[in-house]
Design a protein around this motif. Structure first.
Motif, PDB file in Angstrom:
ATOM      1  N   ILE A 196      33.715  27.813  23.279  1.00 29.64           N
ATOM      2  CA  ILE A 196      34.418  28.791  24.128  1.00 29.64           C
ATOM      3  C   ILE A 196      35.903  28.672  23.773  1.00 29.64           C
ATOM      4  CG2 ILE A 196      34.939  29.529  26.493  1.00 29.64           C
ATOM      5  CD1 ILE A 196      31.941  29.675  25.930  1.00 29.64           C
ATOM      6  N   SER A 197      36.448  29.747  23.198  1.00 28.23           N
ATOM      7  CA  SER A 197      37.801  29.666  22.624  1.00 28.23           C
ATOM      8  C   SER A 197      38.890  29.901  23.670  1.00 28.23           C
ATOM      9  CB  SER A 197      37.939  30.700  21.505  1.00 28.23           C
ATOM     10  OG  SER A 197      37.909  32.001  22.067  1.00 28.23           O
ATOM     11  N   GLN A 198      40.106  29.546  23.279  1.00 29.49           N
ATOM     12  CA  GLN A 198      41.269  29.774  24.141  1.00 29.49           C
ATOM     13  C   GLN A 198      41.376  31.261  24.508  1.00 29.49           C
ATOM     14  OE1 GLN A 198      44.904  28.197  22.490  1.00 29.49           O
ATOM     15  NE2 GLN A 198      46.090  28.737  24.311  1.00 29.49           N
ATOM     16  N   GLU A 199      41.117  32.140  23.531  1.00 28.46           N
ATOM     17  CA  GLU A 199      41.209  33.586  23.768  1.00 28.46           C
ATOM     18  C   GLU A 199      40.199  34.014  24.836  1.00 28.46           C
ATOM     19  OE1 GLU A 199      40.710  32.113  20.715  1.00 28.46           O
ATOM     20  OE2 GLU A 199      42.768  32.297  19.995  1.00 28.46           O
ATOM     21  N   GLN A 200      38.971  33.500  24.750  1.00 27.59           N
ATOM     22  CA  GLN A 200      37.933  33.865  25.729  1.00 27.59           C
ATOM     23  C   GLN A 200      38.337  33.406  27.130  1.00 27.59           C
ATOM     24  OE1 GLN A 200      34.757  32.007  23.252  1.00 27.59           O
ATOM     25  NE2 GLN A 200      33.462  33.557  24.193  1.00 27.59           N
ATOM     26  N   LEU A 201      38.923  32.219  27.232  1.00 27.06           N
ATOM     27  CA  LEU A 201      39.326  31.689  28.538  1.00 27.06           C
ATOM     28  C   LEU A 201      40.476  32.509  29.107  1.00 27.06           C
ATOM     29  CD1 LEU A 201      39.150  27.876  27.666  1.00 27.06           C
ATOM     30  CD2 LEU A 201      37.568  29.148  29.142  1.00 27.06           C
ATOM     31  N   THR A 202      41.444  32.845  28.246  1.00 26.94           N
ATOM     32  CA  THR A 202      42.601  33.632  28.674  1.00 26.94           C
ATOM     33  C   THR A 202      42.154  34.995  29.214  1.00 26.94           C
ATOM     34  OG1 THR A 202      43.937  32.521  27.020  1.00 26.94           O
ATOM     35  CG2 THR A 202      44.818  34.577  27.896  1.00 26.94           C
ATOM     36  N   ASP A 203      41.171  35.586  28.583  1.00 26.28           N
ATOM     37  CA  ASP A 203      40.663  36.884  29.051  1.00 26.28           C
ATOM     38  C   ASP A 203      40.174  36.813  30.499  1.00 26.28           C
ATOM     39  OD1 ASP A 203      41.193  38.154  26.734  1.00 26.28           O
ATOM     40  OD2 ASP A 203      39.132  38.163  25.966  1.00 26.28           O
ATOM     41  N   VAL A 204      39.672  35.671  30.916  1.00 26.97           N
ATOM     42  CA  VAL A 204      39.088  35.556  32.256  1.00 26.97           C
ATOM     43  C   VAL A 204      40.083  35.053  33.298  1.00 26.97           C
ATOM     44  CG1 VAL A 204      37.244  34.432  33.610  1.00 26.97           C
ATOM     45  CG2 VAL A 204      36.785  35.214  31.277  1.00 26.97           C
ATOM     46  N   ILE A 205      40.948  34.084  32.933  1.00 22.32           N
ATOM     47  CA  ILE A 205      41.818  33.481  33.959  1.00 22.32           C
ATOM     48  C   ILE A 205      43.307  33.554  33.639  1.00 22.32           C
ATOM     49  CG2 ILE A 205      40.037  31.918  34.862  1.00 22.32           C
ATOM     50  CD1 ILE A 205      41.478  29.648  33.233  1.00 22.32           C
ATOM     51  N   GLY A 206      43.704  34.296  32.592  1.00 28.33           N
ATOM     52  CA  GLY A 206      45.131  34.377  32.267  1.00 28.33           C
ATOM     53  C   GLY A 206      45.561  33.198  31.413  1.00 28.33           C
ATOM     54  N   VAL A 207      46.832  32.811  31.552  1.00 29.72           N
ATOM     55  CA  VAL A 207      47.415  31.826  30.627  1.00 29.72           C
ATOM     56  C   VAL A 207      46.647  30.498  30.595  1.00 29.72           C
ATOM     57  CG1 VAL A 207      49.507  30.534  30.020  1.00 29.72           C
ATOM     58  CG2 VAL A 207      49.690  32.828  30.991  1.00 29.72           C
ATOM     59  N   VAL A 208      46.307  30.090  29.390  1.00 32.72           N
ATOM     60  CA  VAL A 208      45.654  28.798  29.150  1.00 32.72           C
ATOM     61  C   VAL A 208      46.391  28.151  27.998  1.00 32.72           C
ATOM     62  CG1 VAL A 208      43.546  27.716  28.245  1.00 32.72           C
ATOM     63  CG2 VAL A 208      43.367  29.580  29.899  1.00 32.72           C
ATOM     64  N   GLN A 209      46.737  26.867  28.134  1.00 34.47           N
ATOM     65  CA  GLN A 209      47.412  26.213  27.009  1.00 34.47           C
ATOM     66  C   GLN A 209      46.497  25.200  26.334  1.00 34.47           C
ATOM     67  OE1 GLN A 209      50.888  24.541  28.880  1.00 34.47           O
ATOM     68  NE2 GLN A 209      49.789  22.725  29.590  1.00 34.47           N
ATOM     69  N   SER A 210      46.836  24.891  25.070  1.00 37.46           N
ATOM     70  CA  SER A 210      46.079  23.887  24.323  1.00 37.46           C
ATOM     71  C   SER A 210      46.891  22.627  24.264  1.00 37.46           C
ATOM     72  CB  SER A 210      45.831  24.356  22.892  1.00 37.46           C
ATOM     73  OG  SER A 210      44.717  25.191  22.869  1.00 37.46           O
ATOM     74  N   ASP A 211      46.233  21.487  24.468  1.00 42.02           N
ATOM     75  CA  ASP A 211      46.932  20.219  24.383  1.00 42.02           C
ATOM     76  C   ASP A 211      46.867  19.713  22.951  1.00 42.02           C
ATOM     77  OD1 ASP A 211      48.215  17.916  24.989  1.00 42.02           O
ATOM     78  OD2 ASP A 211      46.494  16.928  25.910  1.00 42.02           O
ATOM     79  N   HIS A 212      47.954  19.945  22.174  1.00 41.32           N
ATOM     80  CA  HIS A 212      47.979  19.493  20.772  1.00 41.32           C
ATOM     81  C   HIS A 212      48.678  18.157  20.630  1.00 41.32           C
ATOM     82  CE1 HIS A 212      46.313  23.098  19.162  1.00 41.32           C
ATOM     83  NE2 HIS A 212      47.250  23.849  19.686  1.00 41.32           N
ATOM     84  N   HIS A 213      49.021  17.581  21.766  1.00 41.29           N
ATOM     85  CA  HIS A 213      49.785  16.350  21.800  1.00 41.29           C
ATOM     86  C   HIS A 213      49.051  15.215  21.087  1.00 41.29           C
ATOM     87  CE1 HIS A 213      52.411  13.426  23.654  1.00 41.29           C
ATOM     88  NE2 HIS A 213      51.353  12.745  24.032  1.00 41.29           N
ATOM     89  N   GLN A 214      49.768  14.513  20.194  1.00 40.22           N
ATOM     90  CA  GLN A 214      49.176  13.341  19.530  1.00 40.22           C
ATOM     91  C   GLN A 214      49.421  12.123  20.420  1.00 40.22           C
ATOM     92  OE1 GLN A 214      47.831  12.910  16.302  1.00 40.22           O
ATOM     93  NE2 GLN A 214      47.889  15.074  15.754  1.00 40.22           N
ATOM     94  N   VAL A 215      48.341  11.441  20.765  1.00 42.84           N
ATOM     95  CA  VAL A 215      48.468  10.297  21.669  1.00 42.84           C
ATOM     96  C   VAL A 215      49.106   9.104  20.944  1.00 42.84           C
ATOM     97  CG1 VAL A 215      47.198   8.698  23.124  1.00 42.84           C
ATOM     98  CG2 VAL A 215      46.486  11.089  22.965  1.00 42.84           C
ATOM     99  N   GLN A 216      50.142   8.532  21.537  1.00 43.91           N
ATOM    100  CA  GLN A 216      50.837   7.380  20.949  1.00 43.91           C
ATOM    101  C   GLN A 216      50.172   6.075  21.422  1.00 43.91           C
ATOM    102  OE1 GLN A 216      53.298   7.991  18.720  1.00 43.91           O
ATOM    103  NE2 GLN A 216      52.723  10.128  19.127  1.00 43.91           N
ATOM    104  N   PRO A 217      50.302   5.000  20.606  1.00 42.78           N
ATOM    105  CA  PRO A 217      49.716   3.720  21.045  1.00 42.78           C
ATOM    106  C   PRO A 217      50.277   3.317  22.412  1.00 42.78           C
ATOM    107  CG  PRO A 217      50.562   3.572  18.788  1.00 42.78           C
ATOM    108  CD  PRO A 217      50.970   4.910  19.318  1.00 42.78           C
ATOM    109  N   GLY A 218      49.420   2.862  23.312  1.00 43.47           N
ATOM    110  CA  GLY A 218      49.877   2.397  24.619  1.00 43.47           C
ATOM    111  C   GLY A 218      49.980   3.505  25.647  1.00 43.47           C
ATOM    112  N   GLU A 219      49.907   4.749  25.217  1.00 42.00           N
ATOM    113  CA  GLU A 219      50.024   5.873  26.148  1.00 42.00           C
ATOM    114  C   GLU A 219      48.658   6.183  26.766  1.00 42.00           C
ATOM    115  OE1 GLU A 219      51.047  10.642  25.916  1.00 42.00           O
ATOM    116  OE2 GLU A 219      51.140   9.400  24.130  1.00 42.00           O
ATOM    117  N   ILE A 220      48.657   6.661  28.010  1.00 42.18           N
ATOM    118  CA  ILE A 220      47.394   7.058  28.643  1.00 42.18           C
ATOM    119  C   ILE A 220      47.197   8.552  28.413  1.00 42.18           C
ATOM    120  CG2 ILE A 220      46.128   7.274  30.815  1.00 42.18           C
ATOM    121  CD1 ILE A 220      47.787   4.837  31.787  1.00 42.18           C
ATOM    122  N   PRO A 221      46.245   8.948  27.591  1.00 48.90           N
ATOM    123  CA  PRO A 221      46.072  10.369  27.281  1.00 48.90           C
ATOM    124  C   PRO A 221      45.378  11.110  28.411  1.00 48.90           C
ATOM    125  CG  PRO A 221      44.420   9.089  26.152  1.00 48.90           C
ATOM    126  CD  PRO A 221      45.237   8.112  26.940  1.00 48.90           C
TER     127      PRO A 221
END
Ligand code: TXA
Ligand code: MG
Length: 342
Positions: A196-221
């Motif tokens: 289920i793609s970001q585009e499909q989700l946006t069509d139903v509920i509006g703005v949806v973001q993707s978490d592209h964040h790279q998790v750093q050592p020691g960080e809680i993702p």
């Protein structure tokens, strides 16, 4: 313990074992899951043990419909969640919601105050949950770190002797795990891309973001599962993004005299001189079939310990391609082939 293979006719037996706190692997449209009674903390704990999974990585709770969700989830995001459930359930969308206090054990939630819910599109498993009358936890039924299982045989390979049973319903349809959407953040956020793609989700509920964040050592993702090494075969995967780069990639690897394998669409394999490869795996004829077969290909090459490198076809990262490339990048540790001319 002997691991029993059950047919899709043996749901009553499977439900009884789950009720007794045992582990039964179940089919879904994405990948096979490792099932246990979600309301039984000891059973959930044994799922972590069987997989060798770190205990801070929460489990998805599988339900037979929205009604079961509201027994455990707080209604804060109900309107948005209901829209998504109406449109995409049953199907490959996991929705993270705030959990009612003490409704589910810490073992299931990984100590978070949210829980991931999913209604899988598989008749056998929906019937299993209804027969049990309780939700089941279901991480992918692989040993932690290995590609997710898309066949009952993959589950058997990783977990035989460690779980009570596997319900065999043949190959899964999608082949990549569900889209994980967090509704508890201020903007709904995709923590793991899926069919289920970001585009499909946006069509139903509006703005949806993707978490592209790279998790750093020691960080809680945000999605604890995203920090661990994943889908990694023994060989080094090298992603070939452009089809015309396969030929230079093959010459480069031949110069190093390292045994290698190739996974690509059939029409790509047909154009290449693959005689120097140890093995090839056809990903079929489209992005759909490539997604369906990706994990099976990685597992197949793992059976041949000689293979040192895997040249794997990349796709454009949009729609289903976002999910395919997410998994392939993880299996490759983000290694891509760069041709000299580029
Ligand atoms: O398609 C699927 O989702 C398969 C089938 C069996 O349903 N299940 C699956 O489960 O892939 P698992 O446990 O392998 O992956 C669940 C992912 C992990 O990355 C986990 O960290 C994340 O979802 N997750 C689960 N609960 C979460 C929560 N409350 N908050 C953030 N992330 C969560
Ligand atoms: Mg998994």
């Amino acid at each position: 313990m002997e691991t029993v293979i059950l047919s899709t006719q043996q749901i009553d037996q499977a439900a009884q074992w789950l009720d007794e706190g045992k582990i039964v692997a179940f089919p879904t449209e994405t990948v096979y899951g490792l099932g246990a009674d979600a309301t039984n903390p000891a059973a959930a704990k044994s799922v972590y043990q069987a997989k060798g999974r770190p205990s801070d990585n929460p489990l998805i709770v599988h339900v037979d419909g929205p009604q079961m969700v509201w027994q455990y989830a707080n209604v804060a995001q109900k309107a948005t969640a209901v829209k998504l459930m109406d449109k995409f359930w049953p199907g490959p969308l996991t929705i993270i919601l705030p959990v009612k206090p003490h409704a589910l054990s810490k073992t299931v939630t990984g100590g978070l105050d949210t829980v991931a819910f999913r209604m899988p599109a598989n008749q056998t498993t929906l019937k299993l949950i209804s027969t049990l009358g309780k939700p089941i936890v279901g991480p992918s039924a692989n040993t932690s770190g290995k590609p997710s299982p898309t066949l009952a045989q993959h589950v058997y390979h990783d977990l035989k002797g460690k779980i009570t049973a596997i319900i065999d319903d043949g190959p899964t349809k999608v082949g990549l795990e569900s889209t994980v959407l967090d509704l508890t953040s201020s903007v709904p956020t995709i923590l793991r891309p899926g069919a289920i793609s970001q585009e499909q989700l946006t069509d139903v509920i509006g703005v949806v973001q993707s978490d592209h964040h790279q998790v750093q050592p020691g960080e809680i993702p945000k999605a604890p599962g995203m920090k661990y090494k994943h889908y990694a075969p023994q060989a080094q995967v090298i992603i070939v993004d452009q089809i015309q780069d396969f030929a230079p990639a093959i010459s480069w690897i031949r110069q190093r005299q390292e045994p290698f394998a190739i996974m690509a669409e059939q029409q790509v394999l047909d154009q290449l001189d693959v005689t120097s490869a140890q093995a090839t795996f056809s990903l079929g004829e489209s992005l759909d079939s490539a997604s369906h077969l990706l994990f099976a290909a990685l597992r197949q090459f793992d059976l041949n310990p000689k293979i040192r490198y895997i040249l794997a076809q990349g796709f454009s990262a949009t729609g289903l391609g976002a999910a395919y490339m997410n998994r392939l990048n993880k299996s490759a540790g983000n290694v891509h082939f760069k041709s000299q001319e580029a």
